[in-house]
Design a protein around this motif. Structure first.
Motif, short mmCIF file in Angstrom:
data_model
loop_
_atom_site.label_atom_id
_atom_site.label_comp_id
_atom_site.label_asym_id
_atom_site.label_seq_id
_atom_site.Cartn_x
_atom_site.Cartn_y
_atom_site.Cartn_z
N ASP A 393 0.83 -1.22 0.00
CA ASP A 393 0.00 0.00 0.00
C ASP A 393 0.85 1.26 0.00
O ASP A 393 0.37 2.33 -0.35
CB ASP A 393 -0.95 0.01 1.21
CG ASP A 393 -0.21 -0.15 2.53
OD1 ASP A 393 0.88 -0.76 2.55
OD2 ASP A 393 -0.72 0.34 3.56
N ALA A 431 4.28 3.12 -4.35
CA ALA A 431 3.28 2.15 -3.87
C ALA A 431 2.68 1.34 -5.01
O ALA A 431 2.02 1.91 -5.90
CB ALA A 431 2.18 2.89 -3.13
N LEU A 433 0.10 -0.38 -4.83
CA LEU A 433 -1.35 -0.24 -4.73
C LEU A 433 -1.85 0.93 -5.59
O LEU A 433 -2.79 0.78 -6.37
CB LEU A 433 -1.77 -0.05 -3.27
CG LEU A 433 -3.27 0.06 -3.03
CD1 LEU A 433 -4.01 -1.22 -3.40
CD2 LEU A 433 -3.56 0.42 -1.56
N SER A 446 -8.83 -3.02 -3.18
CA SER A 446 -8.67 -2.81 -1.74
C SER A 446 -7.37 -3.46 -1.27
O SER A 446 -6.74 -4.24 -2.00
CB SER A 446 -9.87 -3.37 -0.99
OG SER A 446 -10.04 -4.71 -1.38
N TYR A 447 -6.97 -3.16 -0.05
CA TYR A 447 -5.69 -3.64 0.48
C TYR A 447 -5.88 -4.27 1.86
O TYR A 447 -6.61 -3.75 2.70
CB TYR A 447 -4.70 -2.47 0.59
CG TYR A 447 -3.37 -2.90 1.19
CD1 TYR A 447 -2.46 -3.63 0.44
CD2 TYR A 447 -3.06 -2.59 2.51
CE1 TYR A 447 -1.26 -4.06 0.99
CE2 TYR A 447 -1.85 -3.01 3.07
CZ TYR A 447 -0.96 -3.75 2.31
OH TYR A 447 0.22 -4.17 2.85
N ASP A 449 -3.21 -6.05 4.92
CA ASP A 449 -1.77 -6.18 5.21
C ASP A 449 -1.27 -7.64 5.27
O ASP A 449 -0.07 -7.88 5.26
CB ASP A 449 -1.38 -5.42 6.48
CG ASP A 449 -2.05 -5.98 7.74
OD1 ASP A 449 -2.55 -7.12 7.70
OD2 ASP A 449 -2.06 -5.26 8.76
#
Ligand code: BGC
Length: 739
Positions: A393, A431, A433, A446-447, A449
Motif C-alpha cells: 500500500d 506504492a 497499490l 482494496s488492500y 496487510d
C-alpha cells in the motif's frame, strides 16, 4: 606559482582554469606522461597520503569522527594534494545509486535507486546495465563523488548469502558482461568505478575471517572468470579486495590474487583498494599488491600510515613499490578524467529522467515464472481486486547495508527493526497499490496487510483476483538462515492461493527462495528489489503495459537438499567468527552443479515467460579453429510485441568440463508480433576450454562440442549442432577485448 597555489588552497579546491598551470595539466599528454611529470614533484609524505583512506561518517565503535574532507555520510575519502592539483578521492557506494552511510540517525541524501544488481542481471539487457551505470554515475558526480564503489561481480554460489541482491547471478559470463556494462556506464561520467569484492566473498557468515578453499582451475573458471571479463571489457579504475581469505591468505594481502592474477596475468593497470576493515598488515599487504588502505579507522591500526612509512624506510617495502602504488592511483586519476573534470557537490539531478531509467530496468528485470491459463496480464474488465501484503500500500522493499540508497520522498515505512546497521529496512515510496489502482480502471481495489492468513483467505475468496505481495529483506553482513520466506509468509501464500485461483504472487526478494506453494498460485512474478519506481514497474507488467522479459540469473531449487551445501557453513548471525569453507565444487556453481548431478530445479537458470511466444530456428555454428560464431532465427509467433532472450549453452561430448552445460552467449531481442530476426553471437573460446593451472593457460581439448540454442539451462527442446574443435592453447587474457 606559489602565490597561485595559496589561492587554490584557500579556495578549498581546484577549478578547471587553475589546473592549467601545471605541466601535467595538458590533456594532450598520455595519462602515463602526466603521472611521471607529477610524481617527480611529490614528497614522500604526499605519496603516503594517497595510499590511505578514511571513513566518511562517524564510527561509534571506534569513537572516531568523519574525516573533515569527506562528503557527509559517505563511504570515505583519500586526501588529495592541492599543491599539485591532485584531487581528493571522494568515495561512495554504489551498486544501485548514491548511498548514505550510517544513516540510521543521519539525514540521508535522497537519490534515485536502481533495482538491485541481481534484478539488472535478470534483464539480460547489456544496454540497460550500461544506462543504469551511467545514471548512478551522473548522480555520484552531481553529489561531489569521483569514486563509486561498484560494480559487484561476485558469483552467487550461496543462495542464502545476504548480499546476493548486490551481485549479478551464478554464471561467470552473465555476471561479467552485465557488471562490465554497469562499470562502463559509471565511468562515462569521468569517475572511477570499483570492481569488487575480489575474490570469493560468497557468503556474509564469517566474512571477516572466512577462509575460502578452492583449487586454482575451479577459481579461474568461475569467480575469477567473471571478474576477468569485467577487467577486459570495462577496464575499471579500481578493484576492491575482499574481507575473506582465499586459500589461507587474506584477499587484501594475497599475492596470488593481486600480484599474480590481477596485475600480472590480467595486466590490470588501475589500483587495488581494500574493503573497509580488510587490511591486516602493512608489509605483506603492500608487497602482495594492495595499493590503498580504505576506511583505515576500521582496521586494527592504520597500516598504510606510520607502519608503511617505517617499512619503506627500513626497506621491508621497497621505495619502488610505494611509487608503484602511487603511480597506479595517480595514473587512474588522469586516465579516468578526475583531474580534468573536477566534481562539485549539490549539482542538479534530472530526477524524472533518472526515475525512468530505474523503472525501465525494473520492468525488464521482472521474471514471469508461472502464468496458469493466461491469468496475466490482468484483464481490465475486472470489478474487484484485492492487494495483500509486503506494505504494497505504500512502497517497495530494498536491500540493506553499505549500498543502501535513500529515495526522494523519504522512507515509506518507519519504525522497523533493525533501525541501524545492518539496517535500516528501507521501503521506497513507490506504492504498487496506487499504480495498480490507476491501471485497473473499473475495478474496486482494496488492500489488506496480510497479517492473518485466515482473514486474508476470506477476503481473497470474495475477490475476483488477488495480487499477493511477499517479501524477504536481505542485507550485507547477514545471511538468511534458510531459503524459506520469513514471517510465515508460506502459510499466507498457501491460504490465499487456495482461496482464490486468480492469485498472482509478486515476490520482492534478494534472490531465490523456496516455493512450496508453487502449485497453489495462478501466476508468479519475481520482482526482486525493484528500485525507486518499482511499484509502477510491477503494475505495468501486471496489466500488460509492459510485456515481461526478465530471465532468471540464478536457479530456483526445489529444496535445500539440491544445493552444494544443504546447510550454510558457520553461524549466519556472526560475520566475524572465521569458518573454513571448502569450495570443492570448484567451477560447478548454480545450474552447473545441478546439471552435473542430474538435479532438476523448480525454475532453471535462464528461465522466464512472456505474454507472447518465441520460436527459434535455423541454428548454424561456424568455427575457425576455436573461434566460433553461432547464428539462428528468432520469431515472435504471437501478436504482442515482446523481448526474447535466446541462450546458447555449450556441452563437451567427452564430459571433461566442470559440468555438462556452460552458458556461452545470449542476446536480448525486441520483436513485434509476427516479426523474425537473424541473430549472430561470437563465442569466447575460453568458454570452450578448461584452465590448466600447471601451464597457466586455457586449453581446448580436441573433440566434439555441442551448441544448444535454448530458452533456459537444461532446455530439452534446445536446437543443437555439434562441431569438432581442434586442440588449442589460448593465452591467459583475451587481448582483443581490452580497451
Ligand atoms: C562493503 C563494501 C563497501 C564498503 C564501503 C564494506 O562493508 O563490504 O562493499 O563498498 O563497506 O562502504
Amino acid at each position: 606559482m606559489r602565490c597561485g597555489l595559496i589561492v587554490l588552497t584557500a579556495l578549498g579546491w581546484l577549478n578547471q582554469a587553475s589546473a592549467a598551470e601545471f605541466a601535467w595539466s595538458d590533456p594532450g599528454l598520455t595519462p602515463a606522461q602526466r603521472t611521471e611529470a607529477v610524481m617527480v614533484q611529490m614528497t614522500q609524505e604526499e605519496k603516503l597520503r594517497l595510499v590511505r583512506g578514511y571513513f566518511g561518517a562517524d564510527l561509534d565503535f571506534q569513537h572516531s569522527q568523519k574525516h573533515p574532507q569527506a562528503r557527509a555520510f559517505s563511504a570515505g575519502v583519500v586526501e588529495g594534494i592541492p599543491r599539485l592539483g591532485i584531487p581528493a578521492l571522494f568515495e561512495t557506494d554504489a551498486g544501485i545509486g548514491v548511498a548514505t552511510q550510517g544513516s540510521g540517525k543521519n539525514q540521508p541524501r535522497e537519490r534515485t535507486a536502481l533495482p538491485s544488481g541481481l534484478a539488472t542481471a535478470a534483464t539480460w539487457n547489456r544496454e540497460l546495465a550500461y544506462q543504469g551505470g551511467a545514471m548512478i554515475g551522473a548522480e555520484a558526480r552531481a553529489s561531489g563523488f569521483n569514486v563509486m564503489l561498484g560494480g559487484a561481480a561476485n558469483l552467487i554460489r550461496e543462495p542464502r548469502n545476504g548480499r546476493n541482491f548486490e551481485y549479478a547471478g551464478e554464471d561467470p559470463l552473465l555476471a561479467g558482461v552485465m557488471v562490465a556494462q554497469q562499470i562502463r556506464g559509471i565511468e562515462s561520467n569521468h569517475l572511477i568505478a570499483t570492481m569488487k569484492h575480489f575474490a570469493l566473498n560468497a557468503q556474509e557468515t564469517g566474512r571477516m575471517a572466512l577462509d575460502a578453499q578452492i583449487d586454482e582451475a575451479g577459481l579461474r573458471m568461475s569467480d575469477l572468470l567473471a571478474m576477468q571479463f569485467v577487467i577486459e571489457q570495462a577496464n575499471p579504475g579500481a578493484v576492491m579486495c575482499a574481507y575473506n581469505q582465499v586459500n589461507g591468505s587474506y584477499a587484501c594481502e594475497n599475492a596470488f590474487l593481486l600480484n599474480q592474477v590481477l596485475k600480472s596475468d590480467w595486466q590490470f593497470q588501475g589500483f587495488v583498494m581494500s574493503d573497509w576493515g580488510a587490511t591486516h598488515s602493512a608489509v605483506q599487504a603492500a608487497n602482495s599488491g594492495l595499493d590503498q588502505e580504505s576506511g583505515s579507522e576500521f582496521d586494527t591500526q592504520p597500516f598504510f600510515g606510520t607502519a608503511l612509512a617505517t617499512a619503506v624506510e627500513q626497506g621491508e617495502v621497497a621505495q619502488s613499490r610505494l611509487d608503484d602504488m602511487v603511480r597506479r592511483i595517480v595514473r587512474t586519476i588522469f586516465a579516468k578524467g578526475l583531474f580534468d573534470y573536477p566534481v562539485q557537490e549539490n549539482q542538479t539531478i534530472d530526477v524524472a529522467g533518472h526515475e525512468l531509467v530505474s523503472r525501465t530496468d525494473a520492468e525488464e528485470a521482472i521474471v514471469l515464472l508461472k502464468n496458469r491459463n493466461h491469468l496475466l496480464p490482468l484483464k481490465t474488465g475486472m470489478h474487484k481486486i484485492l492487494v495483500i501484503g509486503a506494505h504494497a500500500d505504500v512502497g517497495v522493499l530494498s536491500g540493506g547495508g553499505s549500498s543502501q540508497v535513500y529515495p526522494p520522498g523519504g522512507m515509506a515505512v518507519t519504525g522497523l527493526e533493525p533501525a541501524s546497521w545492518p539496517g535500516p529496512v528501507v521501503y521506497f515510496p513507490s506504492a504498487p497499490l496506487a499504480a495498480i489502482k490507476s491501471l485497473a480502471s473499473l475495478a474496486e481495489v482494496s488492500y489488506y496487510d496480510g497479517d492473518d492468513p485466515a482473514v486474508a483467505a476470506k477476503l481473497a475468496a470474495a475477490s475476483e483476483a488477488v495480487i499477493l505481495f511477499a517479501q524477504q529483506w536481505s542485507t550485507e553482513s547477514r545471511d538468511a538462515p534458510d531459503l524459506h520466506l520469513p514471517d510465515h509468509q508460506d502459510e499466507l501464500i498457501s491460504a490465499v492461493g487456495e482461496a482464490n485461483r486468480n492469485t498472482v504472487l509478486v515476490l520482492e526478494t534478494g534472490g531465490a527462495v523456496l516455493m512450496p506453494w508453487v502449485n497453489q498460485v495462478g501466476a508468479i512474478l519475481q520482482a526482486w528489489y525493484p528500485g525507486t519506481r518499482g511499484g509502477e514497474a510491477i503494475a505495468r507488467v501486471l496489466f500488460g503495459v509492459v510485456n515481461p522479459s526478465g530471465h532468471l540469473p540464478v536457479s530456483i531449487v526445489q529444496s535445500e537438499a539440491q544445493l552444494v551445501r544443504p546447510v550454510l557453513d558457520g553461524d549466519p548471525a556472526d560475520s566475524h567468527r572465521g569458518v573454513r569453507v571448502d569450495y570443492s565444487e570448484g567451477a560447478a556453481v548454480g545450474y552447473k552443479w545441478l546439471t552435473l548431478h542430474n538435479s532438476t530445479p523448480l525454475f532453471a537458470f535462464g528461465f522466464g515467460l512472456s505474454y507472447t511466444e518465441f520460436r527459434y530456428a535455423n541454428l548454424a555454428v561456424h568455427c575457425a579453429a576455436v573461434q566460433c560464431q553461432v547464428s539462428f532465427t528468432v520469431t515472435n509467433t504471437g501478436h504482442r510485441s515482446g523481448k526474447a532472450v535466446p541462450q546458447v549453452y555449450v556441452s563437451a561430448a567427452d564430459h571433461h568440463w566442470e559440468a555438462p552445460l556452460r552458458l556461452a552467449g545470449w542476446d536480448k531481442i525486441a520483436l513485434a508480433g509476427g516479426q523474425s530476426r537473424r541473430v549472430a553471437l561470437r563465442i569466447d573460446p575460453r568458454l570452450l576450454a578448461t584452465f590448466d593451472s600447471h601451464d597457466k593457460s586455457w586449453q581446448v581439448r580436441a573433440g566434439q562440442v555441442q551448441f544448444r540454442l535454448s530458452r533456459f539451462a537444461g532446455d530439452n527442446q534446445a536446437l543443437t549442432d555439434t562441431v569438432f574443435l581442434p586442440a588449442t592453447v589460448l593465452p591467459l587474457q583475451n587481448q582483443q577485448q581490452r580497451q
